[in-house]
Design a protein around this motif. Structure first.
Motif, PDB file in Angstrom:
ATOM      1  N   SER A  34       0.996  -1.327  -0.140  1.00 15.51           N
ATOM      2  CA  SER A  34      -0.040   0.097   0.029  1.00 15.51           C
ATOM      3  C   SER A  34       0.934   1.136   0.122  1.00 15.51           C
ATOM      4  O   SER A  34       0.498   2.139  -0.472  1.00 15.51           O
ATOM      5  CB  SER A  34      -1.048   0.041   1.361  1.00 15.51           C
ATOM      6  N   GLY A  35       2.023   1.187   0.466  1.00 16.37           N
ATOM      7  CA  GLY A  35       3.059   2.291   0.509  1.00 16.37           C
ATOM      8  C   GLY A  35       3.424   2.766  -0.931  1.00 16.37           C
ATOM      9  O   GLY A  35       3.543   3.703  -1.161  1.00 16.37           O
ATOM     10  N   TYR A  38       0.714   5.314  -2.243  1.00 17.46           N
ATOM     11  CA  TYR A  38       1.015   6.723  -1.680  1.00 17.46           C
ATOM     12  C   TYR A  38       2.221   7.377  -2.526  1.00 17.46           C
ATOM     13  O   TYR A  38       2.209   8.535  -2.574  1.00 17.46           O
ATOM     14  CB  TYR A  38       1.175   6.668   0.010  1.00 17.46           C
ATOM     15  N   ARG A  39       3.275   6.472  -2.732  1.00 17.48           N
ATOM     16  CA  ARG A  39       4.225   7.024  -3.293  1.00 17.48           C
ATOM     17  C   ARG A  39       3.983   7.142  -4.740  1.00 17.48           C
ATOM     18  O   ARG A  39       4.340   8.237  -5.449  1.00 17.48           O
ATOM     19  CB  ARG A  39       5.408   5.699  -3.616  1.00 17.48           C
ATOM     20  N   VAL A 103       6.779  11.672   0.559  1.00 18.66           N
ATOM     21  CA  VAL A 103       5.421  10.943   0.699  1.00 18.66           C
ATOM     22  C   VAL A 103       4.725  11.037   1.931  1.00 18.66           C
ATOM     23  O   VAL A 103       3.481  10.820   2.152  1.00 18.66           O
ATOM     24  CB  VAL A 103       6.086   9.319   0.219  1.00 18.66           C
ATOM     25  N   SER A 104       5.192  11.132   3.283  1.00 19.51           N
ATOM     26  CA  SER A 104       4.669  11.298   4.274  1.00 19.51           C
ATOM     27  C   SER A 104       3.558  12.535   4.462  1.00 19.51           C
ATOM     28  O   SER A 104       2.525  12.457   4.866  1.00 19.51           O
ATOM     29  CB  SER A 104       5.547  11.393   5.628  1.00 19.51           C
ATOM     30  N   ALA A 107       0.634  11.589   2.415  1.00 19.73           N
ATOM     31  CA  ALA A 107      -0.084  10.478   3.076  1.00 19.73           C
ATOM     32  C   ALA A 107      -0.634  11.294   4.210  1.00 19.73           C
ATOM     33  O   ALA A 107      -1.685  10.322   4.944  1.00 19.73           O
ATOM     34  CB  ALA A 107       0.911   9.600   3.739  1.00 19.73           C
ATOM     35  N   ARG A 113      -5.873   9.659   1.219  1.00 17.86           N
ATOM     36  CA  ARG A 113      -6.198   8.446   1.920  1.00 17.86           C
ATOM     37  C   ARG A 113      -7.520   7.784   1.683  1.00 17.86           C
ATOM     38  O   ARG A 113      -7.532   6.709   1.668  1.00 17.86           O
ATOM     39  CB  ARG A 113      -5.930   8.590   3.566  1.00 17.86           C
ATOM     40  N   ARG A 134       0.588   1.128   6.737  1.00 13.36           N
ATOM     41  CA  ARG A 134       0.651   1.951   8.002  1.00 13.36           C
ATOM     42  C   ARG A 134      -0.641   1.743   8.798  1.00 13.36           C
ATOM     43  O   ARG A 134      -0.893   1.918  10.148  1.00 13.36           O
ATOM     44  CB  ARG A 134       1.027   3.331   8.267  1.00 13.36           C
ATOM     45  N   ASP A 135      -1.879   1.433   8.145  1.00 11.46           N
ATOM     46  CA  ASP A 135      -3.246   1.553   8.832  1.00 11.46           C
ATOM     47  C   ASP A 135      -3.791   0.510   8.345  1.00 11.46           C
ATOM     48  O   ASP A 135      -5.250   0.233   8.270  1.00 11.46           O
ATOM     49  CB  ASP A 135      -3.853   2.993   8.365  1.00 11.46           C
ATOM     50  N   ARG A 184      10.182  10.508   8.857  1.00  8.73           N
ATOM     51  CA  ARG A 184       8.720   9.768   8.549  1.00  8.73           C
ATOM     52  C   ARG A 184       8.242   8.954   9.653  1.00  8.73           C
ATOM     53  O   ARG A 184       6.985   8.993   9.718  1.00  8.73           O
ATOM     54  CB  ARG A 184       9.166   8.920   7.450  1.00  8.73           C
ATOM     55  N   ASP A 188       4.524   9.962  10.506  1.00  2.00           N
ATOM     56  CA  ASP A 188       3.398   8.916  10.234  1.00  2.00           C
ATOM     57  C   ASP A 188       2.746   8.651  11.575  1.00  2.00           C
ATOM     58  O   ASP A 188       1.589   7.970  11.331  1.00  2.00           O
ATOM     59  CB  ASP A 188       4.236   7.608   9.775  1.00  2.00           C
ATOM     60  N   ARG A 191       0.235  11.871  12.605  1.00  2.55           N
ATOM     61  CA  ARG A 191      -0.750  12.730  11.623  1.00  2.55           C
ATOM     62  C   ARG A 191      -2.052  12.274  12.267  1.00  2.55           C
ATOM     63  O   ARG A 191      -2.353  11.582  13.110  1.00  2.55           O
ATOM     64  CB  ARG A 191      -0.643  12.192  10.263  1.00  2.55           C
TER      65      ARG A 191
HETATM   66  O1   DC Z   1       5.998   1.719   3.156  1.00  3.56           O
HETATM   67  P1   DC Z   1       6.675   2.770   2.428  1.00  3.56           P
HETATM   68  O2   DC Z   1       7.830   3.401   3.209  1.00  3.56           O
HETATM   69  O3   DC Z   1       6.678   2.677   1.158  1.00  3.56           O
HETATM   70  O4   DC Z   1       5.549   3.739   2.588  1.00  3.56           O
HETATM   71  C1   DC Z   1       5.636   5.277   2.166  1.00  3.56           C
HETATM   72  C2   DC Z   1       4.882   6.346   2.945  1.00  3.56           C
HETATM   73  O5   DC Z   1       3.504   6.237   2.762  1.00  3.56           O
HETATM   74  C3   DC Z   1       5.083   6.042   4.543  1.00  3.56           C
HETATM   75  O6   DC Z   1       5.888   7.215   4.851  1.00  3.56           O
HETATM   76  C4   DC Z   1       3.674   6.411   4.952  1.00  3.56           C
HETATM   77  C5   DC Z   1       2.794   6.114   3.804  1.00  3.56           C
HETATM   78  N1   DC Z   1       1.707   5.027   4.287  1.00  3.56           N
HETATM   79  C6   DC Z   1       0.738   5.358   4.942  1.00  3.56           C
HETATM   80  O7   DC Z   1       0.349   6.614   5.220  1.00  3.56           O
HETATM   81  N2   DC Z   1      -0.310   4.474   4.873  1.00  3.56           N
HETATM   82  C7   DC Z   1       0.081   3.044   4.271  1.00  3.56           C
HETATM   83  N3   DC Z   1      -0.971   2.285   4.482  1.00  3.56           N
HETATM   84  C8   DC Z   1       1.078   3.053   3.515  1.00  3.56           C
HETATM   85  C9   DC Z   1       1.917   3.840   3.583  1.00  3.56           C
END
Ligand code: DC
Length: 231
Positions: A34-35, A38-39, A103-104, A107, A113, A134-135, A184, A188, A191
């Motif tokens: 899922s990251g 967001y990227r 990216v943060s 996000a 979201r 993250r969620d 980050r 993260d 927020r």
């Molecule tokens: O897992 P990653 O480092 O590639 O994620 C990149 C950014 O995306 C991370 O700093 C926070 C955000 N992210 C998020 O808020 N919710 C998610 N489910 C996945 C990532």
């Protein structure tokens, strides 16, 4: 056999995607990073000049979200699904330190979201999925059968991320990578919308001192126990 949802959350570079890919392969499940989504939105914002080093045009990004289509296509040679933005493979572009540094902030935007969570929930409708982020255990799949929360010290994680970037010939310093990891972590987990927190029913795995094999075996045992319980 009934398939389950495995939700893996944790700070950046805790090895979530490594174990998620291993599990998906072993179980024949779909793996979703899922990251990467967001990227992909961050990269879109950079390409459209909504993000520059000194300013971020959040409203412009929000009103352009409808133009974004994110998809994943399995790459046989790599053994995982790569991310596509509007049909273009951007797997390499989204892994740079530059994208990581913005990216943060992307996000944190609730509209972003909301759009991505809907898409992620759709991907898990038939279960049989491993998703990391993250969620995932708190917001995307609060009813996931197995929730893992991965941790490791910031220094351990920065070494991993630094080695990964260097192996891709990125010109970065260790101190910049460590700073990015710490920043980050802070954004993260602080927020307002869906901060990174451990779901009450998640199992914490600290892998600072675990080899990849030890980690996989430990987690596979948890998965097998859960599958027995559910079938
Ligand atoms: O897992 P990653 O480092 O590639 O994620 C990149 C950014 O995306 C991370 O700093 C926070 C955000 N992210 C998020 O808020 N919710 C998610 N489910 C996945 C990532």
């Amino acid at each position: 056999m009934k398939q389950i949802i495995i939700a893996i959350d944790g700070f950046s570079s805790t090895g979530k995607s490594t174990v998620a890919k291993q599990l998906a392969k072993h179980l024949g499940y779909i793996y979703v990073d899922s990251g990467a989504m967001y990227r992909a939105v961050t990269w879109f914002a950079m390409q459209n000049h909504f993000i520059k080093s000194d300013c971020f045009h959040i409203q412009d990004l929000i009103s352009s979200l409808y133009q974004i289509t994110i998809s994943f296509k399995f790459n046989e040679a790599l053994g995982f699904a790569e991310v596509y933005l509007n049909g273009k493979n951007i797997e390499r572009q989204i892994r740079t330190l530059e994208v990581s540094s913005f990216v943060s902030q992307v996000a944190e935007i609730s509209e972003v979201r909301e759009m991505l969570v809907k898409q992620q929930q759709k991907m898990g409708e038939s279960r049989g999925i491993v998703m990391d982020g993250r969620d995932i255990g708190t917001v995307v799949f609060p009813d996931a059968e197995l929730k893992l929360f991965m941790t490791a010290s910031a220094e351990t994680r920065a070494v991993r991320r630094y080695e990964e970037l260097i192996s891709r010939s990125e010109d970065v310093s260790f101190s910049d990578v460590l700073k990015n990891v710490q920043e980050r972590d802070y954004i993260d987990s602080h927020r307002e919308d869906s901060p990174l927190i451990k779901a009450e029913d998640a199992i914490e795995i600290d892998n600072s001192c675990l080899s990849l094999e030890e980690q996989f075996n430990k987690i596979l045992q948890l998965v097998e126990n859960k599958l027995k319980e559910c079938n």
